[in-house]
Design an enzyme around this catalytic site. Structure first.
Site, PDB file in Angstrom:
ATOM      1  N   ASP A   2       0.864  -1.171   0.000  1.00 51.94           N
ATOM      2  CA  ASP A   2       0.000   0.000   0.000  1.00 51.94           C
ATOM      3  C   ASP A   2       0.905   1.226   0.000  1.00 51.94           C
ATOM      4  O   ASP A   2       1.649   1.455   0.964  1.00 51.94           O
ATOM      5  CB  ASP A   2      -0.892  -0.022   1.248  1.00 51.94           C
ATOM      6  CG  ASP A   2      -1.891   1.130   1.271  1.00 51.94           C
ATOM      7  OD1 ASP A   2      -1.668   2.141   0.580  1.00 51.94           O
ATOM      8  OD2 ASP A   2      -2.899   1.018   2.008  1.00 51.94           O
ATOM      9  N   SER A  80       2.045   7.238 -16.128  1.00 48.54           N
ATOM     10  CA  SER A  80       1.124   8.362 -16.223  1.00 48.54           C
ATOM     11  C   SER A  80      -0.109   7.887 -16.987  1.00 48.54           C
ATOM     12  O   SER A  80      -0.621   6.797 -16.730  1.00 48.54           O
ATOM     13  CB  SER A  80       1.812   9.547 -16.914  1.00 48.54           C
ATOM     14  OG  SER A  80       0.939  10.648 -17.037  1.00 48.54           O
ATOM     15  N   TYR A  94      -8.848  12.951 -12.032  1.00 51.07           N
ATOM     16  CA  TYR A  94      -7.854  11.947 -12.412  1.00 51.07           C
ATOM     17  C   TYR A  94      -6.750  12.585 -13.249  1.00 51.07           C
ATOM     18  O   TYR A  94      -5.549  12.371 -12.989  1.00 51.07           O
ATOM     19  CB  TYR A  94      -8.531  10.816 -13.186  1.00 51.07           C
ATOM     20  CG  TYR A  94      -7.569   9.808 -13.764  1.00 51.07           C
ATOM     21  CD1 TYR A  94      -6.922   8.898 -12.943  1.00 51.07           C
ATOM     22  CD2 TYR A  94      -7.307   9.778 -15.138  1.00 51.07           C
ATOM     23  CE1 TYR A  94      -6.026   7.972 -13.468  1.00 51.07           C
ATOM     24  CE2 TYR A  94      -6.427   8.857 -15.669  1.00 51.07           C
ATOM     25  CZ  TYR A  94      -5.784   7.960 -14.835  1.00 51.07           C
ATOM     26  OH  TYR A  94      -4.893   7.049 -15.365  1.00 51.07           O
ATOM     27  N   LYS A  98      -2.485  13.076 -12.849  1.00 49.24           N
ATOM     28  CA  LYS A  98      -1.513  12.648 -13.854  1.00 49.24           C
ATOM     29  C   LYS A  98      -0.752  13.831 -14.446  1.00 49.24           C
ATOM     30  O   LYS A  98       0.428  13.696 -14.817  1.00 49.24           O
ATOM     31  CB  LYS A  98      -2.222  11.841 -14.957  1.00 49.24           C
ATOM     32  CG  LYS A  98      -2.801  10.519 -14.478  1.00 49.24           C
ATOM     33  CD  LYS A  98      -1.724   9.612 -13.879  1.00 49.24           C
ATOM     34  CE  LYS A  98      -2.264   8.248 -13.492  1.00 49.24           C
ATOM     35  NZ  LYS A  98      -1.207   7.356 -12.962  1.00 49.24           N
TER      36      LYS A  98
END
Length: 224
Positions: A2, A80, A94, A98
């Site tokens: 994690d 990416s 999102y 990136k």
């Protein structure tokens, strides 16, 4: 591991060093998504994506780089997305993570090149993985009717295209693994026709805007 649990990162890196004696390649592949219009995304939903895609990547990278600096060699591969170069309605949160990763990769490339370490950002388009499943892609809980044709369409696209994406993950993996054996690693590489076409279209649009607004843009400086 994690990537939001430092003790797991430490254990993984220590185990790798103990087992192999060195780390030659770091692949930052942990990630999750969020679909929904910007206004629909809650602060908690947005932070969860940033915690994995940005802060998790930073935590792992900080743990590995000291070993690569000692070796004066290594390769960092940051996964990416085409969404890190081109943003679409419904994917703003999102894409923001990136876009952040792309900036980090560019700066890291400049910082680490003198130390013999290469950095590349990989920008896949839609690949037939589990990314569009609920385990990876979360949907903003709030829905606003005014965004039905934009953010709402993105939600529908994610459902309709799950496990129907054009990209072959095995071919992508072979390309990514192959980067480790090259001396000419690029700053970024697109994977799949969707990524190539989308990036090319944005570069063309950016070039047109740059030329159209060049005189106004240059006028912002002090006059000699």
């Amino acid at each position: 591991m994690d990537v939001n649990r430092p003790e797991q990162i430490n254990t993984a890196v220590d185990t790798a060093i103990a087992t192999f004696g060195r780390i030659d390649v770091l692949v930052n592949n942990a990630g999750r998504g969020l679909v929904g219009a910007i206004e629909e995304a809650s602060d908690a939903e947005a932070r969860t994506v940033f915690d994995v895609n940005v802060f998790g990547l930073l935590a792992v990278t900080r743990e590995v780089l000291p070993h690569m600096r000692t070796q004066r060699s290594g390769l960092v591969i940051n996964l990416s997305s085409v969404g890190g170069f081109v943003a679409w309605a419904g994917w703003g949160i999102y894409s923001a993570t990136k876009f952040a990763l792309e900036g980090l990769s560019e700066a890291m490339r400049l910082e680490l090149a003198p130390l013999g370490i290469s950095v590349v950002a990989v920008e896949p388009g839609p690949f037939r993985t589990d990314f569009l499943d609920g385990s990876s892609l979360h949907t903003a809980e709030k829905q606003i009717a005014d965004y039905a044709a934009s953010g709402g369409a993105a939600r529908a696209w994610a459902t309709d295209n799950n496990q129907a994406q054009a990209g072959d993950p095995r071919k992508a993996a072979e390309i990514i693994v192959g980067l480790a054996g090259r001396d000419d690693v690029p700053e970024r590489i697109q994977l799949g026709a969707n990524a190539v076409d989308s990036v090319a279209a944005k570069l063309e649009q950016t070039s047109r805007d740059l030329e159209s607004w060049r005189d106004i843009a240059l006028s912002a400086d002090f006059t000699a």
